[in-house]
Design a protein around this motif. Structure first.
Motif, PDB file in Angstrom:
ATOM      1  N   LEU A  19      41.144  49.487  36.744  1.00  0.00           N
ATOM      2  CA  LEU A  19      41.958  49.122  37.905  1.00  0.00           C
ATOM      3  C   LEU A  19      41.279  48.059  38.755  1.00  0.00           C
ATOM      4  CD1 LEU A  19      44.439  49.602  39.656  1.00  0.00           C
ATOM      5  CD2 LEU A  19      43.218  51.495  40.763  1.00  0.00           C
ATOM      6  N   VAL A  20      39.995  48.215  38.997  1.00  0.00           N
ATOM      7  CA  VAL A  20      39.275  47.236  39.816  1.00  0.00           C
ATOM      8  C   VAL A  20      39.218  45.883  39.127  1.00  0.00           C
ATOM      9  CG1 VAL A  20      37.026  46.646  40.787  1.00  0.00           C
ATOM     10  CG2 VAL A  20      37.920  48.931  41.083  1.00  0.00           C
ATOM     11  N   ALA A  21      39.025  45.887  37.812  1.00  0.00           N
ATOM     12  CA  ALA A  21      39.021  44.629  37.063  1.00  0.00           C
ATOM     13  C   ALA A  21      40.371  43.912  37.215  1.00  0.00           C
ATOM     14  CB  ALA A  21      38.726  44.899  35.594  1.00  0.00           C
ATOM     15  N   ILE A  22      41.456  44.682  37.150  1.00  0.00           N
ATOM     16  CA  ILE A  22      42.795  44.101  37.313  1.00  0.00           C
ATOM     17  C   ILE A  22      42.977  43.551  38.721  1.00  0.00           C
ATOM     18  CG2 ILE A  22      45.264  44.653  37.393  1.00  0.00           C
ATOM     19  CD1 ILE A  22      44.748  46.681  35.152  1.00  0.00           C
ATOM     20  N   VAL A  23      42.505  44.314  39.721  1.00  0.00           N
ATOM     21  CA  VAL A  23      42.643  43.873  41.111  1.00  0.00           C
ATOM     22  C   VAL A  23      41.819  42.612  41.372  1.00  0.00           C
ATOM     23  CG1 VAL A  23      42.166  44.487  43.511  1.00  0.00           C
ATOM     24  CG2 VAL A  23      43.205  46.165  41.982  1.00  0.00           C
ATOM     25  N   HIS A  24      40.607  42.545  40.803  1.00  0.00           N
ATOM     26  CA  HIS A  24      39.799  41.326  40.927  1.00  0.00           C
ATOM     27  C   HIS A  24      40.557  40.132  40.359  1.00  0.00           C
ATOM     28  CE1 HIS A  24      35.842  42.158  42.591  1.00  0.00           C
ATOM     29  NE2 HIS A  24      35.783  43.295  41.913  1.00  0.00           N
ATOM     30  N   LEU A  25      41.176  40.298  39.188  1.00  0.00           N
ATOM     31  CA  LEU A  25      41.939  39.216  38.549  1.00  0.00           C
ATOM     32  C   LEU A  25      43.139  38.847  39.407  1.00  0.00           C
ATOM     33  CD1 LEU A  25      42.389  37.378  36.097  1.00  0.00           C
ATOM     34  CD2 LEU A  25      43.649  39.263  35.020  1.00  0.00           C
ATOM     35  N   TRP A  26      43.829  39.846  39.915  1.00  0.00           N
ATOM     36  CA  TRP A  26      45.014  39.624  40.753  1.00  0.00           C
ATOM     37  C   TRP A  26      44.646  38.842  42.020  1.00  0.00           C
ATOM     38  CZ3 TRP A  26      46.020  42.609  45.437  1.00  0.00           C
ATOM     39  CH2 TRP A  26      47.273  42.361  45.995  1.00  0.00           C
ATOM     40  N   ILE A  27      43.533  39.206  42.644  1.00  0.00           N
ATOM     41  CA  ILE A  27      43.080  38.504  43.847  1.00  0.00           C
ATOM     42  C   ILE A  27      42.760  37.042  43.535  1.00  0.00           C
ATOM     43  CG2 ILE A  27      41.196  38.359  45.539  1.00  0.00           C
ATOM     44  CD1 ILE A  27      41.053  41.426  45.447  1.00  0.00           C
ATOM     45  N   SER A  28      42.116  36.811  42.382  1.00  0.00           N
ATOM     46  CA  SER A  28      41.737  35.444  42.001  1.00  0.00           C
ATOM     47  C   SER A  28      42.973  34.591  41.706  1.00  0.00           C
ATOM     48  CB  SER A  28      40.823  35.484  40.770  1.00  0.00           C
ATOM     49  OG  SER A  28      39.611  36.163  41.065  1.00  0.00           O
ATOM     50  N   ILE A  29      43.945  35.167  41.016  1.00  0.00           N
ATOM     51  CA  ILE A  29      45.156  34.417  40.657  1.00  0.00           C
ATOM     52  C   ILE A  29      45.952  34.040  41.904  1.00  0.00           C
ATOM     53  CG2 ILE A  29      47.403  34.597  39.508  1.00  0.00           C
ATOM     54  CD1 ILE A  29      46.054  36.277  37.358  1.00  0.00           C
ATOM     55  N   LEU A  30      46.072  34.995  42.832  1.00  0.00           N
ATOM     56  CA  LEU A  30      46.854  34.748  44.041  1.00  0.00           C
ATOM     57  C   LEU A  30      46.059  34.016  45.122  1.00  0.00           C
ATOM     58  CD1 LEU A  30      48.790  38.139  44.415  1.00  0.00           C
ATOM     59  CD2 LEU A  30      49.552  36.002  43.342  1.00  0.00           C
ATOM     60  N   GLY A  31      44.745  33.932  44.922  1.00  0.00           N
ATOM     61  CA  GLY A  31      43.902  33.250  45.901  1.00  0.00           C
ATOM     62  C   GLY A  31      43.850  33.966  47.238  1.00  0.00           C
ATOM     63  N   LEU A  32      43.853  35.295  47.199  1.00  0.00           N
ATOM     64  CA  LEU A  32      43.826  36.060  48.445  1.00  0.00           C
ATOM     65  C   LEU A  32      42.465  35.907  49.117  1.00  0.00           C
ATOM     66  CD1 LEU A  32      45.644  39.306  47.243  1.00  0.00           C
ATOM     67  CD2 LEU A  32      46.608  37.326  48.422  1.00  0.00           C
ATOM     68  N   PRO A  33      42.423  35.820  50.452  1.00  0.00           N
ATOM     69  CA  PRO A  33      41.173  35.485  51.153  1.00  0.00           C
ATOM     70  C   PRO A  33      40.190  36.648  51.327  1.00  0.00           C
ATOM     71  CG  PRO A  33      42.970  35.706  52.723  1.00  0.00           C
ATOM     72  CD  PRO A  33      43.584  35.839  51.363  1.00  0.00           C
ATOM     73  N   ASN A  34      40.692  37.859  51.494  1.00  0.00           N
ATOM     74  CA  ASN A  34      39.816  38.976  51.860  1.00  0.00           C
ATOM     75  C   ASN A  34      39.596  39.914  50.671  1.00  0.00           C
ATOM     76  OD1 ASN A  34      39.622  37.959  54.442  1.00  0.00           O
ATOM     77  ND2 ASN A  34      41.205  39.276  55.276  1.00  0.00           N
ATOM     78  N   ARG A  35      38.924  39.396  49.658  1.00  0.00           N
ATOM     79  CA  ARG A  35      38.687  40.173  48.435  1.00  0.00           C
ATOM     80  C   ARG A  35      38.018  41.515  48.731  1.00  0.00           C
ATOM     81  NH1 ARG A  35      37.982  38.886  42.996  1.00  0.00           N
ATOM     82  NH2 ARG A  35      38.336  36.691  43.532  1.00  0.00           N
ATOM     83  N   TRP A  36      36.968  41.489  49.545  1.00  0.00           N
ATOM     84  CA  TRP A  36      36.172  42.700  49.716  1.00  0.00           C
ATOM     85  C   TRP A  36      36.808  43.676  50.692  1.00  0.00           C
ATOM     86  CZ3 TRP A  36      33.754  43.185  45.639  1.00  0.00           C
ATOM     87  CH2 TRP A  36      33.200  42.073  44.986  1.00  0.00           C
ATOM     88  N   LYS A  37      37.688  43.204  51.549  1.00  0.00           N
ATOM     89  CA  LYS A  37      38.470  44.125  52.372  1.00  0.00           C
ATOM     90  C   LYS A  37      39.411  44.923  51.482  1.00  0.00           C
ATOM     91  CE  LYS A  37      41.672  44.362  56.287  1.00  0.00           C
ATOM     92  NZ  LYS A  37      42.363  43.602  57.359  1.00  0.00           N
ATOM     93  N   ILE A  38      40.046  44.242  50.540  1.00  0.00           N
ATOM     94  CA  ILE A  38      40.968  44.898  49.609  1.00  0.00           C
ATOM     95  C   ILE A  38      40.217  45.880  48.717  1.00  0.00           C
ATOM     96  CG2 ILE A  38      42.550  44.529  47.675  1.00  0.00           C
ATOM     97  CD1 ILE A  38      43.164  41.758  48.937  1.00  0.00           C
ATOM     98  N   LEU A  39      39.098  45.426  48.150  1.00  0.00           N
ATOM     99  CA  LEU A  39      38.339  46.275  47.230  1.00  0.00           C
ATOM    100  C   LEU A  39      37.734  47.474  47.944  1.00  0.00           C
ATOM    101  CD1 LEU A  39      37.899  45.907  44.159  1.00  0.00           C
ATOM    102  CD2 LEU A  39      38.717  43.846  45.283  1.00  0.00           C
ATOM    103  N   SER A  40      37.345  47.306  49.207  1.00  0.00           N
ATOM    104  CA  SER A  40      36.751  48.432  49.941  1.00  0.00           C
ATOM    105  C   SER A  40      37.772  49.541  50.147  1.00  0.00           C
ATOM    106  CB  SER A  40      36.190  47.958  51.285  1.00  0.00           C
ATOM    107  OG  SER A  40      37.222  47.525  52.160  1.00  0.00           O
ATOM    108  N   ARG A  41      39.025  49.176  50.311  1.00  0.00           N
ATOM    109  CA  ARG A  41      40.075  50.188  50.460  1.00  0.00           C
ATOM    110  C   ARG A  41      40.374  50.887  49.141  1.00  0.00           C
ATOM    111  NH1 ARG A  41      39.653  47.498  54.582  1.00  0.00           N
ATOM    112  NH2 ARG A  41      40.658  47.899  56.577  1.00  0.00           N
TER     113      ARG A  41
END
Length: 280
Positions: A19-41
């Motif tokens: 799941l985390v690997a998918i979320v990392h990829l999703w964040i990179s594709i969408l260019g979301l700014p707060n990667r670690w805020k999302i991952l911390s949740r």
């Protein structure tokens, strides 16, 4: 029971890893700014499930909702790797850990995926890189968890807080939330020197053996107390300021504050504080 808990833990880890690997990829594709805020949740959900598997019941004194916004530094006393499970299940956080943890089986991979900031306390020339990484993640509105003692203890007294890890919140003018952890019962028995090592992990204890014994516990209860906040802009950004900040954080974790949030001076050696605030 232990085997069932271990199977649940390993299954959860596999699901989380994917799941985390998918979320990392999703964040990179969408260019979301707060990667670690999302991952911390996301990490909070994982550690909450892990806490449920271990049957750790947490009582919170204070408003944990204040940390939802992110960008805070949490400092706490440290008696076990279980501390990270407890606090990680309550707050969305990014961990700061010693570099050796990165090599631990399963736990190391989990920490890397979650954005854990690894610190090498023997190399002071790496302080600058540590400060930059912590500052970057604070600006992404991720909370950062610090155990300023630098190592876990048996809870009989709290070690002096190291000043180096506090350089980042000081320079970024962050708000620090001191937290006091007090394990109260193990298998419905009060925590004492006789049974504490089922949860406390310190010194040269073997991790695998300790975790296997922890899986055998029927339940653990812990009290988490949020102490008054510390605003870093009140301290000078220099060696003296870091030392004063470390001392104030230390005293707040011990609960040495008045109703107005002022540090009480009992004239004693802070490192000789009784363990009553650290364990029952």
């Amino acid at each position: 029971m232990r085997l069932l808990k271990l199977a649940a833990f390993l299954s959860l880890w596999v699901v989380f890893f994917v799941l985390v690997a998918i979320v990392h990829l999703w964040i990179s594709i969408l260019g979301l700014p707060n990667r670690w805020k999302i991952l911390s949740r996301l990490n909070r959900n994982y550690t909450l499930l892990l806490r449920l598997i271990l049957n750790i019941k947490v009582t919170i004194a204070g408003d944990e909702g204040q940390l939802e916004r992110g960008g805070y530094v949490i400092v706490a006393n440290h008696v076990s790797y279980v501390d990270g499970i407890v606090l990680g299940s309550i707050f969305p956080i990014v961990f700061v850990s010693k570099r050796e943890v990165k090599k631990w089986p399963i736990v190391g991979q989990w920490n890397v995926l979650c954005g854990t900031i690894f610190i090498n306390r023997q190399r002071k020339n790496e302080v600058g890189a540590l400060v930059r990484e912590m500052t970057r993640k604070l600006r992404q509105e991720a909370n950062i968890l610090l155990f300023p003692e630098g190592t876990s203890t048996n809870g009989e007294k709290m070690l002096p807080f190291q000043t180096v890890p506090l350089a980042a919140p000081l320079r970024s003018r962050s708000i620090i939330v001191p937290v006091t952890l007090a394990y109260t019962t193990i298998d419905e028995q009060p925590v004492t020197a006789v049974n504490r090592d089922f949860v406390y992990w310190y010194g040269d204890m073997d991790f695998v053996t300790h975790f296997w014994n922890l899986l055998g516990r029927r339940g653990v209860e812990v009290l988490v107390t949020l102490q008054p906040k510390i605003e870093c802009f009140r301290y000078a950004d220099n060696s003296a300021g870091r030392k004063k900040l470390a001392e104030d954080c230390y005293n707040r974790v011990l609960g040495r504050v008045t109703g107005k949030g002022l540090i009480l001076d009992d004239g004693g050696d802070s490192t000789d504080e009784p363990s009553t605030l650290l364990s029952s």
